[in-house]
Design a protein around this motif. Structure first.
Motif, PDB file in Angstrom:
ATOM      1  N   SER A  53       0.821  -1.208   0.000  1.00 43.69           N
ATOM      2  CA  SER A  53       0.000   0.000   0.000  1.00 43.69           C
ATOM      3  C   SER A  53       0.858   1.262   0.000  1.00 43.69           C
ATOM      4  N   PHE A  54       0.282   2.344  -0.488  1.00 42.54           N
ATOM      5  CA  PHE A  54       0.897   3.671  -0.488  1.00 42.54           C
ATOM      6  C   PHE A  54       0.025   4.554   0.386  1.00 42.54           C
TER       7      PHE A  54
ATOM      8  N   THR B 159       1.703   1.298 -10.739  1.00 42.02           N
ATOM      9  CA  THR B 159       0.915   0.246 -10.101  1.00 42.02           C
ATOM     10  C   THR B 159       1.116   0.239  -8.597  1.00 42.02           C
ATOM     11  N   VAL B 160       0.007   0.129  -7.863  1.00 46.31           N
ATOM     12  CA  VAL B 160       0.040  -0.080  -6.423  1.00 46.31           C
ATOM     13  C   VAL B 160      -0.729  -1.364  -6.161  1.00 46.31           C
ATOM     14  N   SER B 161      -0.068  -2.344  -5.553  1.00 46.16           N
ATOM     15  CA  SER B 161      -0.679  -3.654  -5.330  1.00 46.16           C
ATOM     16  C   SER B 161      -1.657  -3.678  -4.161  1.00 46.16           C
ATOM     17  N   GLY B 162      -1.649  -2.660  -3.336  1.00 51.06           N
ATOM     18  CA  GLY B 162      -2.578  -2.547  -2.216  1.00 51.06           C
ATOM     19  C   GLY B 162      -3.393  -1.272  -2.354  1.00 51.06           C
ATOM     20  N   ASP B 163      -3.647  -0.624  -1.222  1.00 54.91           N
ATOM     21  CA  ASP B 163      -4.450   0.598  -1.184  1.00 54.91           C
ATOM     22  C   ASP B 163      -3.597   1.840  -1.405  1.00 54.91           C
ATOM     23  N   VAL B 164      -4.220   2.884  -1.918  1.00 55.95           N
ATOM     24  CA  VAL B 164      -3.651   4.223  -1.933  1.00 55.95           C
ATOM     25  C   VAL B 164      -4.508   5.030  -0.967  1.00 55.95           C
TER      26      VAL B 164
ATOM     27  N   LEU C 140      -0.240   6.770 -12.625  1.00 53.83           N
ATOM     28  CA  LEU C 140      -0.844   5.608 -11.975  1.00 53.83           C
ATOM     29  C   LEU C 140      -1.957   5.036 -12.847  1.00 53.83           C
ATOM     30  N   THR C 141      -1.848   3.743 -13.176  1.00 59.91           N
ATOM     31  CA  THR C 141      -2.860   3.089 -14.008  1.00 59.91           C
ATOM     32  C   THR C 141      -3.700   2.087 -13.236  1.00 59.91           C
ATOM     33  N   GLU C 142      -3.138   1.517 -12.165  1.00 59.14           N
ATOM     34  CA  GLU C 142      -3.836   0.422 -11.499  1.00 59.14           C
ATOM     35  C   GLU C 142      -3.634   0.465  -9.987  1.00 59.14           C
ATOM     36  N   VAL C 143      -4.742   0.347  -9.250  1.00 56.22           N
ATOM     37  CA  VAL C 143      -4.718   0.221  -7.801  1.00 56.22           C
ATOM     38  C   VAL C 143      -5.432  -1.087  -7.468  1.00 56.22           C
ATOM     39  N   ASN C 144      -4.691  -2.040  -6.919  1.00 56.43           N
ATOM     40  CA  ASN C 144      -5.268  -3.343  -6.574  1.00 56.43           C
ATOM     41  C   ASN C 144      -5.747  -3.327  -5.127  1.00 56.43           C
ATOM     42  N   GLY C 145      -6.630  -2.436  -4.844  1.00 56.49           N
ATOM     43  CA  GLY C 145      -7.190  -2.203  -3.524  1.00 56.49           C
ATOM     44  C   GLY C 145      -8.085  -1.001  -3.654  1.00 56.49           C
ATOM     45  N   GLN C 146      -8.175  -0.207  -2.596  1.00 54.24           N
ATOM     46  CA  GLN C 146      -9.013   0.989  -2.667  1.00 54.24           C
ATOM     47  C   GLN C 146      -8.168   2.244  -2.847  1.00 54.24           C
ATOM     48  N   LEU C 147      -8.756   3.241  -3.450  1.00 56.96           N
ATOM     49  CA  LEU C 147      -8.174   4.570  -3.555  1.00 56.96           C
ATOM     50  C   LEU C 147      -8.990   5.454  -2.628  1.00 56.96           C
TER      51      LEU C 147
ATOM     52  N   GLU D 233      -5.923  21.064  -3.667  1.00 56.78           N
ATOM     53  CA  GLU D 233      -6.428  21.764  -4.848  1.00 56.78           C
ATOM     54  C   GLU D 233      -6.281  20.939  -6.116  1.00 56.78           C
ATOM     55  N   THR D 234      -5.237  20.101  -6.164  1.00 49.04           N
ATOM     56  CA  THR D 234      -4.944  19.339  -7.373  1.00 49.04           C
ATOM     57  C   THR D 234      -4.786  17.870  -7.035  1.00 49.04           C
ATOM     58  N   LEU D 235      -5.557  17.024  -7.718  1.00 48.19           N
ATOM     59  CA  LEU D 235      -5.439  15.575  -7.617  1.00 48.19           C
ATOM     60  C   LEU D 235      -5.404  15.039  -9.040  1.00 48.19           C
ATOM     61  N   LEU D 236      -4.194  14.706  -9.509  1.00 55.17           N
ATOM     62  CA  LEU D 236      -4.022  14.256 -10.888  1.00 55.17           C
ATOM     63  C   LEU D 236      -4.048  12.728 -10.946  1.00 55.17           C
ATOM     64  N   LEU D 237      -5.045  12.208 -11.642  1.00 46.64           N
ATOM     65  CA  LEU D 237      -5.223  10.760 -11.840  1.00 46.64           C
ATOM     66  C   LEU D 237      -5.440  10.492 -13.327  1.00 46.64           C
ATOM     67  N   ASP D 238      -4.657  11.144 -14.161  1.00 47.56           N
ATOM     68  CA  ASP D 238      -4.856  11.151 -15.610  1.00 47.56           C
ATOM     69  C   ASP D 238      -4.906   9.774 -16.254  1.00 47.56           C
ATOM     70  N   ASP D 239      -4.010   8.859 -15.860  1.00 46.11           N
ATOM     71  CA  ASP D 239      -3.902   7.554 -16.515  1.00 46.11           C
ATOM     72  C   ASP D 239      -4.581   6.428 -15.748  1.00 46.11           C
ATOM     73  N   LEU D 240      -5.239   6.727 -14.634  1.00 51.41           N
ATOM     74  CA  LEU D 240      -5.858   5.682 -13.817  1.00 51.41           C
ATOM     75  C   LEU D 240      -6.937   4.950 -14.606  1.00 51.41           C
ATOM     76  N   GLN D 241      -6.775   3.619 -14.705  1.00 49.87           N
ATOM     77  CA  GLN D 241      -7.714   2.797 -15.465  1.00 49.87           C
ATOM     78  C   GLN D 241      -8.561   1.894 -14.578  1.00 49.87           C
ATOM     79  N   GLU D 242      -7.955   1.379 -13.480  1.00 50.67           N
ATOM     80  CA  GLU D 242      -8.677   0.392 -12.681  1.00 50.67           C
ATOM     81  C   GLU D 242      -8.374   0.534 -11.195  1.00 50.67           C
TER      82      GLU D 242
END
Length: 161
Positions: A42-43, A63-68, A84-91, A100-109
């Motif tokens: 997790s991060f 990739t984060v294999s746990g939670d962000v 970040l493209t993949e979070v294998n847990g919860q965000l 003010e800024t939360l960039l999740l441009d490439d997040l797919q799953e």
């Protein structure tokens, strides 16, 4: 303090050491001298009651294999998780009142839930690469939020709140 993990071209990535050098956390800006592309667990950045961390940038993290988890960071203004493209847990982004800024441009799953809650300075949340959220999506109590976009979202495991 700013946390920044620099991005470099692929040739430099191959030659870069895989360990993180210690940083002085009392400095205004902290830089990690390694390229962080994947986290096997997790991060988490949370409970910074001291108002210390202002910015997080991980331009190579895919990739984060746990939670962000980013919560109760009262000085956090900018978060760049744009690669970040993949979070294998919860965000989970919770109670970062000056964010003010939360960039999740490439997040797919996100395999579990996606929650952005109580970030009262966040005016825009664009996740146009996001296609799949395994559980619920909660976007709530973000009182400045004017733009919310998840144009590619095709699969939501349960509710939208």
């Amino acid at each position: 303090m700013r946390v920044y993990i620099p991005s470099e071209d692929k040739k430099k990535r191959a030659a870069a050491p895989k360990e993180t050098k210690p940083v002085d956390t009392s400095a205004e800006e902290a830089q990690f001298e390694t390229l962080l592309e994947e986290i096997g667990g997790s991060f988490q950045v949370y409970y910074h009651w001291s108002y210390g961390i202002e910015s997080i940038s991980t331009p190579s993290l895919t990739t984060v294999s746990g939670d962000v988890s980013l919560y109760y960071n009262y000085a956090l203004v900018d978060v760049d998780l744009s690669a970040l493209t993949e979070v294998n847990g919860q965000l989970y982004v919770y109670q970062n009142s000056v964010l003010e800024t939360l960039l999740l441009d490439d997040l797919q799953e996100v395999t579990s839930s996606l929650q952005v809650y109580g970030s009262s300075s966040l005016s825009e949340l664009v996740m146009d690469s996001l296609t799949d959220v395994g559980s619920s999506m909660t976007i709530s109590y973000n009182t400045a939020l004017e733009t919310l976009s998840a144009a590619a979202l095709t699969d939501l495991g349960s509710g939208l709140y």
